[in-house]
Design a protein around this motif. Structure first.
Motif, PDB file in Angstrom:
ATOM      1  N   GLN A 796       0.825  -1.198   0.000  1.00  0.00           N
ATOM      2  CA  GLN A 796       0.000   0.000   0.000  1.00  0.00           C
ATOM      3  C   GLN A 796       0.873   1.268   0.000  1.00  0.00           C
ATOM      4  OE1 GLN A 796      -2.817  -0.219   3.185  1.00  0.00           O
ATOM      5  NE2 GLN A 796      -4.430   0.675   1.923  1.00  0.00           N
ATOM      6  N   SER A 815      -4.401   0.462 -11.911  1.00  0.00           N
ATOM      7  CA  SER A 815      -5.278   0.051 -10.810  1.00  0.00           C
ATOM      8  C   SER A 815      -4.493  -0.769  -9.790  1.00  0.00           C
ATOM      9  CB  SER A 815      -6.427  -0.779 -11.361  1.00  0.00           C
ATOM     10  OG  SER A 815      -5.956  -2.024 -11.803  1.00  0.00           O
ATOM     11  N   VAL A 816      -5.104  -0.973  -8.635  1.00  0.00           N
ATOM     12  CA  VAL A 816      -4.435  -1.716  -7.569  1.00  0.00           C
ATOM     13  C   VAL A 816      -4.156  -3.155  -8.005  1.00  0.00           C
ATOM     14  CG1 VAL A 816      -4.603  -2.506  -5.194  1.00  0.00           C
ATOM     15  CG2 VAL A 816      -5.506  -0.277  -5.820  1.00  0.00           C
ATOM     16  N   SER A 817      -5.162  -3.758  -8.650  1.00  0.00           N
ATOM     17  CA  SER A 817      -4.971  -5.142  -9.120  1.00  0.00           C
ATOM     18  C   SER A 817      -3.766  -5.237 -10.034  1.00  0.00           C
ATOM     19  CB  SER A 817      -6.196  -5.612  -9.905  1.00  0.00           C
ATOM     20  OG  SER A 817      -7.279  -5.742  -9.052  1.00  0.00           O
ATOM     21  N   GLU A 818      -3.687  -4.278 -10.917  1.00  0.00           N
ATOM     22  CA  GLU A 818      -2.585  -4.283 -11.864  1.00  0.00           C
ATOM     23  C   GLU A 818      -1.253  -4.080 -11.151  1.00  0.00           C
ATOM     24  OE1 GLU A 818      -1.938  -2.027 -16.027  1.00  0.00           O
ATOM     25  OE2 GLU A 818      -3.852  -1.711 -15.018  1.00  0.00           O
ATOM     26  N   LEU A 839      -2.209 -11.712   1.415  1.00  0.00           N
ATOM     27  CA  LEU A 839      -2.256 -10.512   2.238  1.00  0.00           C
ATOM     28  C   LEU A 839      -2.607  -9.273   1.418  1.00  0.00           C
ATOM     29  CD1 LEU A 839       0.811 -11.203   4.522  1.00  0.00           C
ATOM     30  CD2 LEU A 839      -1.589 -11.278   5.156  1.00  0.00           C
ATOM     31  N   VAL A 841      -2.945  -5.959  -0.378  1.00  0.00           N
ATOM     32  CA  VAL A 841      -2.255  -4.666  -0.285  1.00  0.00           C
ATOM     33  C   VAL A 841      -1.450  -4.546   1.006  1.00  0.00           C
ATOM     34  CG1 VAL A 841      -3.857  -3.412  -1.737  1.00  0.00           C
ATOM     35  CG2 VAL A 841      -4.336  -3.625   0.701  1.00  0.00           C
ATOM     36  N   MET A 842      -1.685  -5.445   1.961  1.00  0.00           N
ATOM     37  CA  MET A 842      -0.975  -5.343   3.218  1.00  0.00           C
ATOM     38  C   MET A 842       0.384  -6.032   3.187  1.00  0.00           C
ATOM     39  SD  MET A 842      -3.323  -3.729   4.692  1.00  0.00           S
ATOM     40  CE  MET A 842      -2.567  -3.598   6.293  1.00  0.00           C
TER      41      MET A 842
ATOM     42  N   ASP B 312     -10.184  -3.556 -11.929  1.00  0.00           N
ATOM     43  CA  ASP B 312      -9.719  -3.879 -10.593  1.00  0.00           C
ATOM     44  C   ASP B 312     -10.675  -4.883  -9.956  1.00  0.00           C
ATOM     45  OD1 ASP B 312      -7.892  -2.141  -8.305  1.00  0.00           O
ATOM     46  OD2 ASP B 312      -9.360  -3.644  -7.655  1.00  0.00           O
ATOM     47  N   LYS B 314     -11.036  -6.008  -6.840  1.00  0.00           N
ATOM     48  CA  LYS B 314     -11.662  -5.653  -5.565  1.00  0.00           C
ATOM     49  C   LYS B 314     -12.752  -4.588  -5.768  1.00  0.00           C
ATOM     50  CE  LYS B 314      -9.644  -8.054  -2.281  1.00  0.00           C
ATOM     51  NZ  LYS B 314      -8.272  -7.960  -1.783  1.00  0.00           N
ATOM     52  N   MET B 405      -8.615  -4.296   3.724  1.00  0.00           N
ATOM     53  CA  MET B 405      -7.730  -4.799   2.668  1.00  0.00           C
ATOM     54  C   MET B 405      -7.865  -4.001   1.376  1.00  0.00           C
ATOM     55  SD  MET B 405      -6.271  -7.213   4.272  1.00  0.00           S
ATOM     56  CE  MET B 405      -5.434  -8.096   2.986  1.00  0.00           C
ATOM     57  N   LEU B 406      -8.457  -2.864   1.447  1.00  0.00           N
ATOM     58  CA  LEU B 406      -8.688  -2.078   0.223  1.00  0.00           C
ATOM     59  C   LEU B 406      -7.863  -0.809   0.251  1.00  0.00           C
ATOM     60  CD1 LEU B 406     -12.542  -2.371   0.177  1.00  0.00           C
ATOM     61  CD2 LEU B 406     -11.017  -3.358  -1.516  1.00  0.00           C
ATOM     62  N   ASP B 407      -7.516  -0.392  -0.943  1.00  0.00           N
ATOM     63  CA  ASP B 407      -6.859   0.904  -1.056  1.00  0.00           C
ATOM     64  C   ASP B 407      -7.952   1.961  -1.228  1.00  0.00           C
ATOM     65  OD1 ASP B 407      -4.234   2.218  -1.330  1.00  0.00           O
ATOM     66  OD2 ASP B 407      -5.168   2.928  -3.191  1.00  0.00           O
ATOM     67  N   HIS B 408      -7.677   3.187  -0.811  1.00  0.00           N
ATOM     68  CA  HIS B 408      -8.689   4.232  -0.914  1.00  0.00           C
ATOM     69  C   HIS B 408      -9.141   4.476  -2.338  1.00  0.00           C
ATOM     70  CE1 HIS B 408      -7.554   6.082   3.217  1.00  0.00           C
ATOM     71  NE2 HIS B 408      -7.876   4.808   3.263  1.00  0.00           N
ATOM     72  N   SER B 409      -8.192   4.362  -3.236  1.00  0.00           N
ATOM     73  CA  SER B 409      -8.544   4.591  -4.644  1.00  0.00           C
ATOM     74  C   SER B 409      -9.589   3.581  -5.113  1.00  0.00           C
ATOM     75  CB  SER B 409      -7.297   4.505  -5.514  1.00  0.00           C
ATOM     76  OG  SER B 409      -6.722   3.229  -5.360  1.00  0.00           O
ATOM     77  N   GLN B 410      -9.496   2.366  -4.590  1.00  0.00           N
ATOM     78  CA  GLN B 410     -10.472   1.344  -4.975  1.00  0.00           C
ATOM     79  C   GLN B 410     -11.860   1.715  -4.472  1.00  0.00           C
ATOM     80  OE1 GLN B 410      -7.985  -1.726  -3.206  1.00  0.00           O
ATOM     81  NE2 GLN B 410      -8.203  -2.949  -5.077  1.00  0.00           N
TER      82      GLN B 410
END
Lengths: 861, 434
Positions: A796, A815-818, A839, A841-842, B312, B314, B405-410
């Motif tokens: 993160q 994106s986060v997934s990417e 885990l 993003v952690m 994404d 999530k 477990m999420l980012d703010h952008s998500q």
């Protein structure tokens, strides 16, 4: 008609049957003709008579030893019951690799007439289990479990065809004893002495007259042997022997550093002098008178062996040689000529008799008792022949008795002489040289012709194959063979490549001469002395530890084949080649005896084997490679491996190899380390000069490398690890690169390229080739590390940096997934170290490369 | 020829589309190897020669093919084997054993598999499979009995090589490398791995026996090459039954690749990763949009496929949440902001949610504790929140510490797309502090 005992531990009672046949005053032993074995609870008793084939209790309950009773005797008190036996060897007792010599599958019930020399032929009569049926081959198709078949003889090196005996089991069974293989040697504990004896025996074949001399010579040398230490005597002999083969001599002298003793020198001088003399003696065929004369003087021992030819009925008292000889030849010749003229006409000569008996002589090395023993043995053998003849033809019995019975008077006189002779030992010693010399110049042709006569008579394998179906137990699988032959190297580079392959066995091992010699002399001395010992060899991988030990073993095996040292058994286990430390037992047992057993059972069997005095035991050399893998919590395996050699009867030499020098101190508990002892050796990593020498010797003048290129390789490897394997692999790769560039010799540039390929870190290249986002992510990681002042961050945190960098670079944020996918890809090739991916993003991120490397790689881009 | 051409011209469009999809799918799913490898000629040559020497000269070798996932390691090996087996001398003289670290998870299984693939189990019946120890001894015996000139060379292919290094004592690797460095049956050991640090995994004895030959597959692909590859992979070959259709198709692909928006999308993919698989995934999605009604790939298809690819995961999941659950997520986001990522429990989240209801909400009303609890548990099941390590079971569920477990952008992204999201909830989410 025979009672077979079951395998259960039944209590047997052994009793002599009938009155003693004779009494030996010197040894205070009684000779018996038969022994009754009765089992508690069973009314019937089994009778063992001389000449019968019997089973003797051994290590393996399923396969007891097979032997034939030659003689039965006991002491005055009747407590000790002994038997002298002729051993037979089961298929399972022959080392598996030697079985190949057979050229066919052995019949499961097959046994071999044992001609080896390394086992004691005197056994405790109470170890006799039961009689067994032994018949001569051909093997029947039916699997009769109770009958064993003998066809060949085995002398621990080769199989030989046994002289064919008409119906061994039923008719004159004594045939085996009296004439079977011409140089049929009775097992005695000292092979080296036996060797002398056999060579002497061969020599005497040349002339009938010289037999006496040869025998006497043996006796003398044996006397001297009792004076000198056994090993000294042997080493002097070895030197004599090696003088004939210069190559071996060099090596051996290097390895046995002890100075020649005075006695040795004397012996050698004596030998030389008498050699000349003997030539003179030899040239005109020595007259019978001459021989007789000699014999008279040499009686003591000679007679001791001859004596037993006397008959069973009367107390054993030696008679004169001449008479014995006569009687012996008389005894031997009629039946043999009658039975198989075709094969053995030559053996009817009196020489043959002597030929057969002479090997008995060496028994004299053990003091009086065994001298006596062997003498009695001969007598009992002949007696047995007669006995067995009896069973075959009752009518002839009486005749034989009469015919072969020496007069009491003669026996009396010879016994007197014996006593006199024993006193005048020195006189005998004085004469020894002459006979040695005489012997050594007699052509050996006879032996050779005979053995060559044998070889073509190989048993047709057709007969035996169907009866021995291949069972999984003895299955030896193999990779299928190729359909087209392997291509041979076509040019210098290909040849060089083949020579440089680690697998190619070099002619010599350069740079390990000192280590070679140390190991060689260690093992050699243990083999010769018949003792045991441990040695610990350490060194980093690729320094030639295993190769050196193998080379030592090859040399020793060669020496053993040439009869310079007693035969021994080499087996090898490797900690890495087993699935569990306890498998070591299983593998050792299997390689030793061919038996399969579970680990616990194998341990017990080995314990028994090494703990108990057993007949026919050769020294075993055990190589334990990758010792550290045999570590267990209780260290039982290591403990046993190091404890066995210390047992009195084990005759086990253990060589252990591992990588670390301080292994004994580090992982072994005290009692294990203590047993390993302090015989240690460490192989230093090769220096660059040594590596260069190794490559040069491998290349063997094949001009494929430039001088500088070789030096570069060896210097580089020496600086890195000193691993010879690495060195050879680089050279091999360099030849390949050279082949592409189509220049003649392998030069610096090729070697450099090979080195780069193998040693340069691929991380920087990997970063350079990474995708834009991956590179960006790495930069984000470093940026975040710098911000945090730590070498660790969560995804993160890094991702925030990453998004910022994307904006700076004018890229669309991902994106986060990417981002996670990018991160995972970097983690998969270990540029990053990641926590488990669930885990998300952690997960925490660390770099697996130095920050400088990353920045360098990204900047150069 | 011309006759057939004429006939082919009349092939119905539907059939052509089916044909195209069949051909291209085979190509994209690795079932068909490319005729020639681009960019890795040197590696191809190195490996081919190495294996050829094993097959023809009986020289034992060991080599590792190292490269990131989707770099074409397996494809390289397969191409090399295909080229190798074209030679008759090789064909008859090579046995192959395939092992995969994901399948053969320990040496016991691996040994059985080797025995099976070498057809050695038939030699001796079932009893050979008695125990692990017997298997090992059996196989080593078999290999030991061979020699360079007479035994058939065996090629061992170890996929996911690094996983074999985690087997106990590295017994299998030690023995394979040991055989390859001693005068036994000739073998070639080819390991495939994506780990650059694979050599550090090997135990020193195993490492010493490994020849240290590594073939690195690191693609230094440029974007224009990438574009060419895309075009080549979508184009039809000349032997396509309907020539007319093929020509049209190929022309369509050409214009597609020249399209600015498509180029942009592809550039984005190229920036993200150079591996074959993600590219093939994108192209597969494009391909599956082709139908009779839509007989060519259009830029819009590529954009849509790209959107699917890059979506994404999530954020997509958030769309399926109830409004209460979404509110809880937003409350967690604010807690994260306030306490700088410290873990929270249900009670804290509920309080935060209640604060929002009291102060700002006009569309939402309070839920009972059990309902909130249920929603919280649902979020945990979806793994949108995770309990902090070690705080399990000891504490009551309401007070169990959790992390988002999420980012703010998500969260923000999904809020934009959440159907009929109340405006006050949106505003609450966007406000800096609760």
């Amino acid at each position: 008609t025979m009672t077979y005992f079951t395998r259960q531990r039944v209590r047997r009672v052994y009793k002599w049957r009938g009155e003693p046949l004779s009494f030996n005053r010197k040894l205070k032993t009684y000779e018996y003709s038969s022994l009754a074995i009765s089992v508690e609870g069973l009314a019937r008793a089994t009778i063992i008579t001389t000449g019968q084939h019997i089973l003797i209790e051994g290590e393996d309950d399923d396969n007891p030893y097979v032997a034939r009773v030659v003689r039965l005797f006991g002491d005055e008190s009747g407590k000790q019951k002994k038997a002298v036996v002729q051993w037979f060897v089961r298929v399972s007792e022959v080392p598996p690799f030697k079985l190949k010599l057979l050229g066919r599958k052995p019949h499961p019930q097959e046994i071999f007439y044992y001609q080896g020399r390394s086992c004691d032929d005197e056994v405790d009569a109470e170890s006799i289990l039961r009689p067994v049926q032994v018949a001569e081959a051909p093997f029947p198709d039916s699997d009769d479990k109770d009958t064993l078949y003998v066809k060949l003889s085995w002398d621990s090196k080769t199989f030989k065809v046994m002289e064919s005996e008409p119906s061994l089991a039923s008719s004159p069974p004594a045939s085996l004893a009296s004439r079977a293989p011409p140089r049929h040697v009775l097992p005695t504990p000292d092979p080296a002495v036996m060797r002398r004896a056999t060579s002497g025996e061969v020599r005497c074949n040349g002339a009938t007259m010289s037999t006496g001399k040869a025998g006497a010579m043996e006796a003398e040398s044996l006397h001297s042997a009792t004076k000198l230490s056994a090993s000294k005597c042997l080493s002097s002999k070895r030197r004599n022997a090696s003088a004939r083969t210069p190559g071996v001599r060099k090596k051996l002298e290097l390895c046995s550093p002890e100075k020649m003793t005075r006695d040795d020198m004397l012996l050698q001088l004596l030998d030389k002098e008498l050699e000349k003399e003997a030539m003179l003696v030899q040239r005109p065929p020595s007259s019978p008178l001459h021989t007789l004369d000699l014999v008279e003087r040499l009686t003591p021992i000679r007679r001791a062996h001859r004596a037993p030819v006397a008959k069973d009925a009367v107390p054993v008292t030696p008679s004169t040689l001449v008479i014995n000889k006569l009687s012996a030849s008389e005894m031997d010749s009629p039946p043999s000529s009658a039975r198989d003229d075709s094969t053995r006409s030559e053996f009817t000569s009196p020489a043959e008799v002597d030929d057969e008996n002479s090997p008995v002589l060496p028994a004299a090395i053990t003091p009086r008792g065994s001298k006596r023993k062997s003498a009695q043995l001969v007598s009992s053998r002949i007696r047995k022949q007669l006995n067995l003849l009896d069973t075959q033809d009752l009518s002839s019995d009486g005749d034989d008795e009469d015919e072969f019975l020496p007069s009491k008077k003669e026996q009396q006189s010879s016994s007197e002489e014996e006593e006199a002779g024993l006193d005048s030992e020195e006189e005998v010693v004085m004469k020894r040289g002459r006979h040695t010399a005489a012997g050594s110049h007699t052509p050996r042709s006879k032996r050779k012709t005979r053995s060559s006569m044998r070889t073509p008579r190989k048993t047709p394998s057709k007969k035996t194959t169907p009866s021995t179906p291949r069972t999984p137990r003895h299955a030896t699988p193999s990779i299928p063979s190729r359909s087209l032959p392997a291509r041979q190297p076509a040019n210098v580079l290909e040849e060089a490549r083949e020579r440089l392959h680690v697998s190619s066995v070099p002619e010599s091992l350069p740079c390990r001469e000192q280590e070679f010699q140390d190991i060689y002399s260690f093992v050699e001395s243990r083999i010769i002395d018949g003792t045991g010992g441990c040695m610990y060899i350490s060194g980093v991988p690729g320094t030639g530890k295993t190769a050196t030990v193998h080379e030592v073993m090859r040399c020793l095996q060669r020496a053993a084949d040439e009869d310079e040292i007693p035969p021994f058994h080499f087996i090898e286990i490797n900690g890495m080649k087993m699935t569990d430390p306890h498998q070591a037992y299983v593998q050792v047992l299997q390689k030793l005896t061919g038996q399969k057993a579970t680990a616990d059972h194998a341990a017990a069997l080995l314990e028994k084997r090494f703990d108990n005095p057993a007949p026919r035991k050769e020294t075993t050399v055990l190589l334990v490679d990758e010792l550290d893998l045999l570590w267990t919590r209780k260290q039982n395996v290591m403990y046993n491996l190091f404890d066995w050699p210390t047992r009195r009867h084990a005759r086990l030499v253990v060589l252990t190899i591992a990588n670390t020098m301080d292994l004994p101190e580090r992982i072994m508990i005290n009692r294990v380390a203590s047993r390993l002892g302090l015989t240690r050796m460490s192989f230093q990593p090769y220096s660059f000069k040594q590596l260069q020498q190794i490559i040069m010797s491998r290349l063997n003048k094949a001009k494929a490398f430039e001088e500088d290129a070789l030096q570069l390789v060896s210097r580089k490897v020496a600086a890195l690890s000193g691993d010879a394997r690495r060195c050879l692999d680089i050279c091999r790769r360099a030849t390949e690169i050279c082949e592409h560039s189509a220049t003649g010799l392998v030069g610096m540039s090729h070697v450099m390229e090979a080195l780069n390929e193998m040693f340069s870190s691929s991380y920087i290249m990997a970063i350079k080739c990474a995708s834009v986002q991956e590179q960006l992510f790495l930069r984000a990681v470093i940026a975040e590390f710098r911000r945090l002042g730590l070498e660790e961050a969560t995804f993160q945190q890094v991702f925030v940096q990453h998004q910022a960098l994307c904006r700076v670079e004018g890229l669309k944020p991902i994106s986060v997934s990417e981002g996670l996918a990018v991160c995972q890809r970097l983690g998969a090739c270990r540029l990053l170290l990641l926590e488990p991916s669930h885990l998300g993003v952690m997960q925490r991120i660390r770099l697996n490369v130095s920050q400088d490397d990353v920045l360098y790689a990204l900047k150069a881009d | 020829m011309s006759k057939r051409k004429v006939k082919n011209d009349h092939m119905p469009v539907g059939e052509c589309i089916t044909q195209v999809q069949k051909i291209l799918r085979e190509r994209l799913c690795h079932q068909q190897l490319p005729q020639k490898l681009v960019g890795v000629e040197a590696q191809h040559k190195h490996l081919l020669e190495l294996l050829k020497r094993t097959a023809i000269h009986g020289e034992s070798n060991s080599v590792l093919i190292v490269g990131p996932r989707g770099a074409g390691k397996t494809m390289l090996l397969k191409c090399v084997l295909r080229d190798l087996l074209e030679e008759k001398e090789v064909q008859k003289n090579l046995l192959q054993v395939y092992l995969n670290g994901l399948l053969q998870t320990d040496d016991r299984i691996a040994l059985k598999e080797i025995t099976r693939q070498l057809h050695l189990e038939n030699v001796v019946g079932d009893r050979v499979f008695g125990s692990f120890a017997e298997n090992l001894a059996f196989l080593l015996d078999a290999l030991k009995k061979g020699d360079r000139s007479s035994s058939c060379p065996v090629l061992f292919i170890l996929d996911e090589f690094d996983l074999f290094a985690h087997h106990k004592n590295q017994t299998l690797l030690y023995n394979l490398f040991d055989v390859s460095q001693s005068a036994q049956a000739p073998i070639a050991v080819v390991g495939l791995t994506c780990r650059l640090d694979v050599l550090e995994l090997l135990e020193k004895r195993v490492k010493s026996r490994f020849s240290h030959r590594q073939i690195h597959l690191l693609s230094s692909l440029t974007f224009s090459q990438y574009l060419d590859q895309v075009q080549a992979q979508l184009s039809l070959a000349h032997d396509f039954p309907d020539t007319k259709f093929a020509e049209d198709w190929n022309a369509g692909i050409k214009t597609l690749c020249e399209d600015k928006s498509v180029e942009e999308v592809l550039q984005k993919h190229f920036n993200s990763s150079k591996d074959f698989r993600s590219k093939h995934m994108l192209l597969m999605l494009c391909l599956s949009r082709v139908s009779v009604a839509n007989p060519a790939i259009k830029p819009a298809d590529v954009l849509e496929a790209s959107r699917l690819c890059l979506a994404d995961a999530k954020a997509n999941m958030l769309h399926g949440l109830s409004i209460l659950e979404l509110c809880l997520i937003i409350a967690m986001k604010h807690l994260n902001d306030i306490y700088e990522g410290e873990p929270f429990n249900l009670q804290m989240v509920h309080n935060e949610f209640k604060k929002f209801l009291q102060r700002k909400s006009n569309s939402m009303y309070n839920y009972d504790q059990p309902v909130v609890m249920k929603a919280f548990e649902h979020l945990q099941q979806l793994e949108l929140i995770r309990p902090v390590d070690g705080s399990l079971a000891k504490t009551q569920r309401e007070y169990q510490l959790m992390r988002l477990m999420l980012d703010h952008s998500q969260i923000m992204e999904s809020l934009q797309k959440y159907p009929q999201c109340p405006t006050d909830v949106k505003q609450w989410a966007m406000s800096a502090f609760g």
